[in-house]
Write an enzyme that holds these catalytic residues in place. Structure first.
Site, mmCIF file in Angstrom:
data_model
loop_
_atom_site.group_PDB
_atom_site.id
_atom_site.type_symbol
_atom_site.label_atom_id
_atom_site.label_comp_id
_atom_site.label_asym_id
_atom_site.label_seq_id
_atom_site.Cartn_x
_atom_site.Cartn_y
_atom_site.Cartn_z
ATOM 1 N N HIS A 1 0.838 -1.199 0.000
ATOM 2 C CA HIS A 1 0.000 0.000 0.000
ATOM 3 C C HIS A 1 0.872 1.247 0.000
ATOM 4 O O HIS A 1 2.067 1.203 0.240
ATOM 5 C CB HIS A 1 -0.938 0.014 1.214
ATOM 6 C CG HIS A 1 -0.240 0.363 2.486
ATOM 7 N ND1 HIS A 1 -0.263 1.628 3.025
ATOM 8 C CD2 HIS A 1 0.528 -0.378 3.314
ATOM 9 C CE1 HIS A 1 0.458 1.645 4.139
ATOM 10 N NE2 HIS A 1 0.935 0.443 4.327
ATOM 11 N N CYS A 2 0.227 2.369 -0.279
ATOM 12 C CA CYS A 2 0.863 3.678 -0.163
ATOM 13 C C CYS A 2 -0.117 4.595 0.551
ATOM 14 O O CYS A 2 -1.157 4.141 1.016
ATOM 15 C CB CYS A 2 1.278 4.234 -1.524
ATOM 16 S SG CYS A 2 -0.083 4.495 -2.678
ATOM 17 N N ARG A 3 0.193 5.841 0.604
ATOM 18 C CA ARG A 3 -0.642 6.768 1.362
ATOM 19 C C ARG A 3 -2.083 6.802 0.855
ATOM 20 O O ARG A 3 -3.028 6.748 1.620
ATOM 21 C CB ARG A 3 -0.035 8.167 1.315
ATOM 22 C CG ARG A 3 -0.862 9.176 2.035
ATOM 23 C CD ARG A 3 -0.238 10.531 2.013
ATOM 24 N NE ARG A 3 -1.181 11.484 2.578
ATOM 25 C CZ ARG A 3 -0.882 12.712 2.871
ATOM 26 N NH1 ARG A 3 0.324 13.156 2.634
ATOM 27 N NH2 ARG A 3 -1.779 13.507 3.381
#
Length: 146
Positions: A68-70
Site C-alpha cells: 500500500h501507499c498513502r
C-alpha cells in the site's frame, strides 16, 4: 520459512507509526517501508524504489504480501504495473488494470513511459536502479514480449 505475511509500505517522508511497527513485530509480520513522495500529478516512485519493491514482492518467502501507499492509487499502482510487466502482461492490460484503480481513471504519459520501461526480462533502467539499492534485484532473465 518467511513471515506469515509481508507488509510493504510505499510511503511519504513520514515513518510508519510506532503502533504499526509494534503490531507487525508482535504478529510476526515483516514490515518494510520504501520512500516515495505523495503523488502530485507526476511519477513520485523512483526507478530504484520500484525495483526494490518488485524485487521484494518476487523474493521467495515474501508472499502473501500487503502493498500500500498513502492514497492507494498511483504509487502502489505504478509498482503493481511494473510487477505485471515483469509477469509478462501486455502494456494494454497493464494500463487497463492501472486505470481501474487510479484516481481519475487515467494513466499519465509519464506513468506510461515509466511502466513501459519494464519491457523484456529487465526494465531498461534496471542496472542503474540495482546499483542504487545495493545490488542485483533478482529479475528473471526470460525475455517477455509486449
Amino acid at each position: 520459512m518467511g513471515p506469515a505475511v509481508s507488509y510493504l509500505t510505499v510511503a511519504t517522508r513520514r515513518p510508519p507509526s510506532a503502533d504499526l511497527v509494534d503490531w507487525c513485530a508482535a504478529s510476526g509480520i515483516a514490515h518494510v517501508t520504501y520512500p516515495a513522495a505523495k503523488y502530485d500529478d507526476e511519477v513520485t516512485v523512483s526507478p530504484a524504489v520500484a525495483a526494490a519493491v518488485v524485487s521484494t514482492l518476487i523474493a521467495p518467502g515474501t508472499a502473501p504480501a500487503f502493498l500500500h501507499c498513502r492514497d492507494g492509487g498511483h504509487n502502489t499502482g505504478l509498482v503493481v504495473a511494473c510487477l505485471r510487466r515483469l509477469q509478462g502482461w501486455g502494456l494494454g492490460a497493464v494500463v487497463e488494470e492501472f486505470c481501474r484503480y487510479a484516481k481519475g481513471g487515467e494513466m499519465t504519459r509519464e506513468e506510461g513511459v515509466f511502466v513501459e520501461g519494464f519491457r523484456g526480462g529487465r526494465p531498461r533502467w534496471h542496472h542503474r536502479a540495482a546499483v542504487a539499492v545495493g545490488g542485483e534485484c533478482g529479475w528473471p532473465t526470460t525475455r517477455v514480449s509486449s
